[in-house]
Design an enzyme around this catalytic site. Structure first.
Site: not given
Ligand code: NAP
Length: 307
Positions: A134, A137-138
């Site tokens: 993701c 997300c990261d």
């Protein structure tokens, strides 16, 4: 608690099904184990969902869909479906947290899919320590670092473009000599100076100490092996459907996707499927919402005729 319709999964397909069943005045419950929106929430920016000419973030689109469905009476709970019993006319759903579970006259399965793993050494070990599925997300953890993206589909190439906001270099490692992603996305990647595409290559091993330090790759034409100095590896090699809890209950194809007819009916009467969990050619938000609407109307018709 007996509902007319229980919808399992809160992505675009499930939320649309809930909008339609609620507007049909059917008592409807949507069960989602994470946040409503599903995979869409991991998309930074969506520009191919009609009606949003300036584009919209995945989180915002999901929130809008949820609010719209709830406005018409859809109940949404956060829980994990452990099991469903489809034996009688009334279906029973066993939940992890709400111990009493719930019952339904009709069930719509819209559980979507989860990222597929490549299965190379280091992938498991470094998950959350440099290996990610993701980018939204990261991605921010990799400011001014070098990262690799594995895959050549829409997800891989879009996420690679997103990662250039943070990373110094984004390598795309693709196993063939051409990308699968939509042409407009490819054009953006080709013209982005931070993106370097490594063609005809597969990943063999992810290495590091506490976190990722290197990616071992192999050219499938020349068989030459090399090592990339990267701190992050983002894997986008497709998805597997979330159908584990349904094994043996409804017909699925060899890749575990649920088989339906054009009215979203599964092999079990009163059970419908919609969105990415269903065997179909085009998996998009636009097709998921279409599936959700059809499944809802089919469920409504089924209830009218059978109860
Ligand atoms: P996908 O379209 O299935 O692409 C997967 C990519 O990973 C392909 O390039 C494939 O290579 C590669 N791959 C598969 N297994 C591999 C392995 N073991 N090792 C190395 N590479 C491997 O998956 P996706 O990009 O996640 O997209 C899923 C669906 O969502 C698609 O229908 C897509 O169109 C849709 N989607 C749409 C958008 C959008 O419209 N903006 C955004 C994201 C996703 P090959 O090309 O050689 O098969």
């Amino acid at each position: 608690m007996l509902y007319d319709v229980v919808i399992i999964g809160g992505g675009p397909a499930g939320l649309t099904a809930g909008l339609y069943t609620s507007r049909a005045r059917l008592k409807s419950l949507l069960i989602e184990k994470g946040l409503p929106g599903g995979q869409v929430t991991t998309a930074e920016f969506i520009e191919n969902y009609p009606g949003f000419d300036e584009g919209i973030s995945g989180v915002e689109l999901s929130q809008k869909m949820e609010r719209q469905a709830k406005k018409f009476g859809l109940e949404v709970i956060q829980d994990n479906v452990l099991n469903i019993s489809l034996d009688g006319k009334i279906k029973k759903v066993t939940l992890e947290y709400n111990k009493g579970g719930c019952e339904a006259k009709a069930i719509i399965i819209a559980t979507g899919a989860h990222p597929r793993y490549v299965g190379v050494p280091g992938e498991n070990e470094f998950r959350g320590k440099g290996v990610s599925y993701c980018a939204i997300c990261d991605g921010a953890f990799f400011k001014d670092e070098k990262v690799a993206v594995v895959g050549g589909g829409d997800s891989a190439v879009e996420e690679a473009i997103f990662l250039t906001k943070f990373a110094e270099i984004v390598y795309i490692i693709h196993r063939r000599d051409r990308l699968r992603a939509a042409k407009i996305i490819q054009e953006r990647a080709f013209s982005n100076p931070k993106i370097k595409i490594t063609w005809n290559s597969v990943i063999k091993k992810i290495d590091g100490d506490n976190t990722v330090k290197a990616l071992h790759i192999k050219n499938v034409i020349t068989q030459e092996e090399s090592v990339l100095d990267v701190q992050g590896v983002f894997i986008f090699v497709g998805y597997n459907p979330n159908t584990e809890f349904l094994k043996g209950l409804v017909d699925i194809n060899k890749n575990n996707y649920i088989i339906t007819d054009e009215n979203m009916r599964t092999s079990v009467t009163g059970v419908f499927a919609a969105g990415d969990v269903r065997a179909k050619a085009l998996k998009q938000i636009a097709t998921a919402v279409g599936d959700g609407a059809i499944a809802a109307v089919s469920a409504e018709k089924y209830i009218e005729e059978n109860f």
